[in-house]
Design a protein around this motif. Structure first.
Motif, PDB file in Angstrom:
ATOM      1  N   PRO A  64     -68.875  42.870 -14.772  1.00 51.19           N
ATOM      2  CA  PRO A  64     -68.011  43.077 -13.743  1.00 51.19           C
ATOM      3  C   PRO A  64     -68.294  41.951 -12.668  1.00 51.19           C
ATOM      4  O   PRO A  64     -69.249  41.693 -12.263  1.00 51.19           O
ATOM      5  CB  PRO A  64     -68.498  44.344 -13.391  1.00 51.19           C
ATOM      6  CG  PRO A  64     -70.024  44.484 -13.743  1.00 51.19           C
ATOM      7  CD  PRO A  64     -70.162  43.463 -14.900  1.00 51.19           C
ATOM      8  N   TYR A  65     -66.942  42.153 -11.905  1.00 51.28           N
ATOM      9  CA  TYR A  65     -66.883  41.497 -10.651  1.00 51.28           C
ATOM     10  C   TYR A  65     -66.108  42.055  -9.782  1.00 51.28           C
ATOM     11  O   TYR A  65     -64.828  42.723 -10.098  1.00 51.28           O
ATOM     12  CB  TYR A  65     -66.575  39.980 -10.865  1.00 51.28           C
ATOM     13  CG  TYR A  65     -65.183  39.833 -11.169  1.00 51.28           C
ATOM     14  CD1 TYR A  65     -64.269  39.168 -10.121  1.00 51.28           C
ATOM     15  CD2 TYR A  65     -64.551  39.763 -12.390  1.00 51.28           C
ATOM     16  CE1 TYR A  65     -62.962  39.056 -10.384  1.00 51.28           C
ATOM     17  CE2 TYR A  65     -63.142  39.570 -12.842  1.00 51.28           C
ATOM     18  CZ  TYR A  65     -62.335  39.198 -11.871  1.00 51.28           C
ATOM     19  OH  TYR A  65     -61.318  38.824 -11.940  1.00 51.28           O
ATOM     20  N   GLN A  66     -66.293  41.869  -8.447  1.00 47.02           N
ATOM     21  CA  GLN A  66     -65.555  42.577  -7.340  1.00 47.02           C
ATOM     22  C   GLN A  66     -64.533  41.646  -6.509  1.00 47.02           C
ATOM     23  O   GLN A  66     -64.818  40.595  -6.444  1.00 47.02           O
ATOM     24  CB  GLN A  66     -66.673  43.057  -6.294  1.00 47.02           C
ATOM     25  CG  GLN A  66     -67.068  44.562  -6.773  1.00 47.02           C
ATOM     26  CD  GLN A  66     -68.025  45.101  -5.714  1.00 47.02           C
ATOM     27  OE1 GLN A  66     -68.500  44.389  -4.476  1.00 47.02           O
ATOM     28  NE2 GLN A  66     -68.132  46.395  -5.737  1.00 47.02           N
ATOM     29  N   ILE A  67     -63.406  42.249  -6.325  1.00 46.24           N
ATOM     30  CA  ILE A  67     -62.515  41.437  -5.369  1.00 46.24           C
ATOM     31  C   ILE A  67     -62.206  42.323  -4.390  1.00 46.24           C
ATOM     32  O   ILE A  67     -61.793  43.618  -4.268  1.00 46.24           O
ATOM     33  CB  ILE A  67     -61.297  41.441  -6.348  1.00 46.24           C
ATOM     34  CG1 ILE A  67     -61.540  40.684  -7.608  1.00 46.24           C
ATOM     35  CG2 ILE A  67     -60.077  40.667  -5.340  1.00 46.24           C
ATOM     36  CD1 ILE A  67     -60.109  40.711  -8.622  1.00 46.24           C
ATOM     37  N   PRO A  68     -62.521  41.810  -3.114  1.00 47.38           N
ATOM     38  CA  PRO A  68     -62.031  42.646  -1.816  1.00 47.38           C
ATOM     39  C   PRO A  68     -60.628  42.687  -1.643  1.00 47.38           C
ATOM     40  O   PRO A  68     -60.118  41.771  -1.691  1.00 47.38           O
ATOM     41  CB  PRO A  68     -62.895  41.917  -0.714  1.00 47.38           C
ATOM     42  CG  PRO A  68     -62.933  40.307  -1.249  1.00 47.38           C
ATOM     43  CD  PRO A  68     -63.129  40.728  -2.536  1.00 47.38           C
ATOM     44  N   PHE A  73     -59.574  49.262   6.670  1.00 48.73           N
ATOM     45  CA  PHE A  73     -60.271  50.407   6.709  1.00 48.73           C
ATOM     46  C   PHE A  73     -61.115  50.536   5.499  1.00 48.73           C
ATOM     47  O   PHE A  73     -60.782  50.199   4.536  1.00 48.73           O
ATOM     48  CB  PHE A  73     -59.515  51.723   6.673  1.00 48.73           C
ATOM     49  CG  PHE A  73     -58.405  51.843   5.706  1.00 48.73           C
ATOM     50  CD1 PHE A  73     -58.937  52.564   4.502  1.00 48.73           C
ATOM     51  CD2 PHE A  73     -57.146  51.195   5.783  1.00 48.73           C
ATOM     52  CE1 PHE A  73     -58.055  52.670   3.383  1.00 48.73           C
ATOM     53  CE2 PHE A  73     -56.298  51.451   4.807  1.00 48.73           C
ATOM     54  CZ  PHE A  73     -56.707  52.197   3.667  1.00 48.73           C
ATOM     55  N   ASP A  74     -62.239  50.639   5.881  1.00 50.81           N
ATOM     56  CA  ASP A  74     -63.594  50.983   4.988  1.00 50.81           C
ATOM     57  C   ASP A  74     -63.815  49.818   3.794  1.00 50.81           C
ATOM     58  O   ASP A  74     -64.581  50.232   2.877  1.00 50.81           O
ATOM     59  CB  ASP A  74     -63.325  52.235   4.154  1.00 50.81           C
ATOM     60  CG  ASP A  74     -63.426  53.429   5.091  1.00 50.81           C
ATOM     61  OD1 ASP A  74     -64.188  53.102   6.033  1.00 50.81           O
ATOM     62  OD2 ASP A  74     -63.064  54.597   4.905  1.00 50.81           O
ATOM     63  N   GLU A 151     -52.101  53.700  -0.050  1.00 53.78           N
ATOM     64  CA  GLU A 151     -52.190  52.531   0.372  1.00 53.78           C
ATOM     65  C   GLU A 151     -52.965  51.652  -0.564  1.00 53.78           C
ATOM     66  O   GLU A 151     -52.705  50.414  -0.791  1.00 53.78           O
ATOM     67  CB  GLU A 151     -52.375  52.388   1.741  1.00 53.78           C
ATOM     68  CG  GLU A 151     -52.458  51.040   2.540  1.00 53.78           C
ATOM     69  CD  GLU A 151     -52.675  51.011   3.970  1.00 53.78           C
ATOM     70  OE1 GLU A 151     -52.441  50.018   4.449  1.00 53.78           O
ATOM     71  OE2 GLU A 151     -52.672  52.048   4.514  1.00 53.78           O
ATOM     72  N   ILE A 152     -54.195  52.253  -0.770  1.00 54.18           N
ATOM     73  CA  ILE A 152     -55.112  51.265  -1.654  1.00 54.18           C
ATOM     74  C   ILE A 152     -54.777  51.301  -3.029  1.00 54.18           C
ATOM     75  O   ILE A 152     -54.806  49.890  -3.493  1.00 54.18           O
ATOM     76  CB  ILE A 152     -56.627  52.129  -1.745  1.00 54.18           C
ATOM     77  CG1 ILE A 152     -57.177  52.116  -0.080  1.00 54.18           C
ATOM     78  CG2 ILE A 152     -57.623  51.228  -2.648  1.00 54.18           C
ATOM     79  CD1 ILE A 152     -58.647  52.668  -0.147  1.00 54.18           C
ATOM     80  N   GLU A 178     -64.189  52.698  -2.496  1.00 58.50           N
ATOM     81  CA  GLU A 178     -63.956  52.547  -0.847  1.00 58.50           C
ATOM     82  C   GLU A 178     -65.309  53.018   0.056  1.00 58.50           C
ATOM     83  O   GLU A 178     -65.631  54.122  -0.013  1.00 58.50           O
ATOM     84  CB  GLU A 178     -62.951  53.630  -0.337  1.00 58.50           C
ATOM     85  CG  GLU A 178     -62.502  53.552   0.989  1.00 58.50           C
ATOM     86  CD  GLU A 178     -61.353  54.671   1.362  1.00 58.50           C
ATOM     87  OE1 GLU A 178     -61.004  54.861   2.516  1.00 58.50           O
ATOM     88  OE2 GLU A 178     -61.104  55.687   0.383  1.00 58.50           O
ATOM     89  N   GLY A 179     -66.077  51.895   0.518  1.00 57.83           N
ATOM     90  CA  GLY A 179     -67.297  52.361   1.248  1.00 57.83           C
ATOM     91  C   GLY A 179     -68.221  52.216   0.084  1.00 57.83           C
ATOM     92  O   GLY A 179     -68.468  51.258  -0.744  1.00 57.83           O
TER      93      GLY A 179
END
Length: 215
Positions: A64-68, A73-74, A151-152, A178-179
């Motif tokens: 897995p990899y994360q994408i901001p 917010f958060d 929105e997210i 989120e957070g």
């Protein structure tokens, strides 16, 4: 020996058509062609199509990899848990797949406008008659009942559409955080006709229309 002008132009047109089909790009000679035409592909060029698609798109990073997600917010993140490139007998149009995701996004925005939250389950499916495949996108609430802000969700769908433009048509399993909490997880599925998911589709999707459902 010089070719007659008419034969010469026909040869050039034939080459352009062959290249356009192989690269899955529209023909530049006529912009008025209807988008819902069934693409009848010559069987003699089916073999190299998958190879050409592999050369066109960049490979997916290890998962897995994360994408901001750049929202104020958060610090939400999209995590690509699993990505499996689609290799079918007919090519899937990435722009059409992106439009399918954008329609799902627009349906969510209309039914659950900002600053609201998407429902516990939201999904959409369609049959793409050009590639003989079934497409499905699904969003589910987090495991401990967190609701995903609209929105997210919109930002996630836009990011997935952007990634498909880079990496090509792909099955995706993803989560949205989120957070410190997982607000949602989802799937993007691409299956050829005859796959196990086809029988579960609403019959109204048989004409190529999108089916939007929430729960």
């Amino acid at each position: 020996m010089m070719l007659p002008r008419r034969l010469h132009l026909s040869a050039i047109l034939g080459i352009q058509v062959s290249i356009a089909v192989a690269l899955n790009t529209p023909l530049p000679l006529n912009e008025d062609l209807p988008l819902n035409l069934i693409n009848i592909t010559n069987t003699s060029i089916k073999a190299p199509l998958g190879h050409l698609r592999n050369l066109t798109y960049a490979p997916w990073p290890p998962q897995p990899y994360q994408i901001p997600l750049h929202l104020p917010f958060d610090f939400p993140h999209l995590t690509i848990v699993r990505a499996r490139e689609f290799h079918g007998s007919r090519p899937v149009s990435v722009p059409r797949l992106q439009d399918f995701l954008r329609e799902f996004r627009d349906n969510l925005a209309q039914e659950y406008p900002i600053p609201g939250f998407v429902p516990r389950l939201a999904k959409q499916s369609t049959i793409d008659i050009l590639s003989y495949t079934v497409w499905g996108i699904e969003l589910n609430e987090g495991l401990i009942g967190h609701r995903l802000p609209t929105e997210i969700a919109i930002a996630v769908l836009d990011e997935i559409a952007r990634l498909l433009g880079i990496h090509g048509p792909t099955y995706l399993f993803f989560s949205i955080t989120e957070g410190m909490s997982t607000d949602a997880y989802g799937f993007l599925e691409i299956e050829e006709f005859g796959g196990g998911d086809v029988v579960s589709l609403n019959r109204s999707s048989a004409n190529g229309d999108n089916v939007f459902q929430t729960a």
